[in-house]
Design a protein around this motif. Structure first.
Motif, PDB file in Angstrom:
ATOM      1  N   PHE A   1       0.760  -1.117  -0.092  1.00  0.00           N
ATOM      2  CA  PHE A   1      -0.242  -0.059  -0.117  1.00  0.00           C
ATOM      3  C   PHE A   1       0.754   1.233  -0.030  1.00  0.00           C
ATOM      4  CE2 PHE A   1      -3.390  -2.755   0.947  1.00  0.00           C
ATOM      5  CZ  PHE A   1      -4.669  -2.256   0.408  1.00  0.00           C
ATOM      6  N   GLY A   2       2.242   1.313  -0.125  1.00  0.00           N
ATOM      7  CA  GLY A   2       3.112   2.334  -0.226  1.00  0.00           C
ATOM      8  C   GLY A   2       3.504   2.908   1.008  1.00  0.00           C
ATOM      9  N   LEU A   3       3.326   2.226   2.025  1.00  0.00           N
ATOM     10  CA  LEU A   3       3.679   2.678   3.249  1.00  0.00           C
ATOM     11  C   LEU A   3       4.950   2.101   3.986  1.00  0.00           C
ATOM     12  CD1 LEU A   3       0.163   2.633   4.975  1.00  0.00           C
ATOM     13  CD2 LEU A   3       1.426   4.671   4.152  1.00  0.00           C
ATOM     14  N   ARG A   4       5.997   2.456   3.271  1.00  0.00           N
ATOM     15  CA  ARG A   4       7.240   1.815   3.291  1.00  0.00           C
ATOM     16  C   ARG A   4       7.978   1.952   4.748  1.00  0.00           C
ATOM     17  NH1 ARG A   4      11.602   1.267  -1.190  1.00  0.00           N
ATOM     18  NH2 ARG A   4      10.061  -0.165  -1.953  1.00  0.00           N
ATOM     19  N   GLU A   5       7.975   3.065   5.441  1.00  0.00           N
ATOM     20  CA  GLU A   5       8.112   3.391   6.602  1.00  0.00           C
ATOM     21  C   GLU A   5       7.542   2.512   7.830  1.00  0.00           C
ATOM     22  OE1 GLU A   5       7.048   5.818   4.723  1.00  0.00           O
ATOM     23  OE2 GLU A   5       8.546   7.313   4.249  1.00  0.00           O
TER      24      GLU A   5
END
Length: 159
Positions: free
Chosen positions: A84-88
């Motif tokens: 979902f693009g929430l790498r951190e």
């Protein structure tokens, strides 16, 4: 007898549809068998792009399941956040996998520490732009209200 019945219902829910899993979790949310059903239901929710609901179920398994199930839930949630693009956030959970579940074996035979190391290597933060708050074009309105309007505050940020 009840334990066998719940186990049979859990097996059917795992083999059935997402709706079968939801119904099982509604009826038996705290049974030990609900953790496996909850993991699969989280995958159903993720496939339908319901990240928050999937995260809820995965975190619940991580909190109350066995260490083996908890490690599976944390790994799945880390991968889901990356999707979902929430790498951190994904990296933070991968680090949790490498510390809290360090010696727990996952289904593929690797330990939590090994999986964590692999994920962190693959998910470098180099070249990833920092995320900022994206405001909707129409602006944002927040309201805070106590009983009888004694403590009413309204704020609008227009666009």
């Amino acid at each position: 007898m009840l334990f066998r019945s719940v186990a049979e219902l859990a097996r059917r829910a795992l083999e059935g549809s997402a709706e079968d899993r939801r119904r099982f979790l509604d009826r038996f949310p705290d049974q030990p068998q609900s953790d496996e059903v909850r993991l699969k239901y989280a995958d159903d929710l993720a496939a339908d792009k319901h990240l928050a609901r999937a995260e809820f179920h995965l975190l619940r398994v991580a909190r109350r399941g066995s260490p083996a199930l908890g490690a599976r839930a944390v790994e799945r949630l880390a991968r889901l956040l990356e999707e979902f693009g929430l790498r951190e956030d994904a990296r933070a959970l991968a680090q949790t996998l490498g510390t809290r579940y360090r010696d727990v074996a996952l289904p593929d035979g690797r330990t939590g520490a090994q999986v964590s190391e692999s994920l962190l290597k693959d998910w470098s933060l180099e070249g990833v732009p920092a995320r900022g708050v994206v405001w909707p074009e129409a602006g944002l309105r927040t309201e805070r209200m106590a009983a009888n309007y004694q403590n009413y505050t309204s704020m609008e940020l227009g666009g």
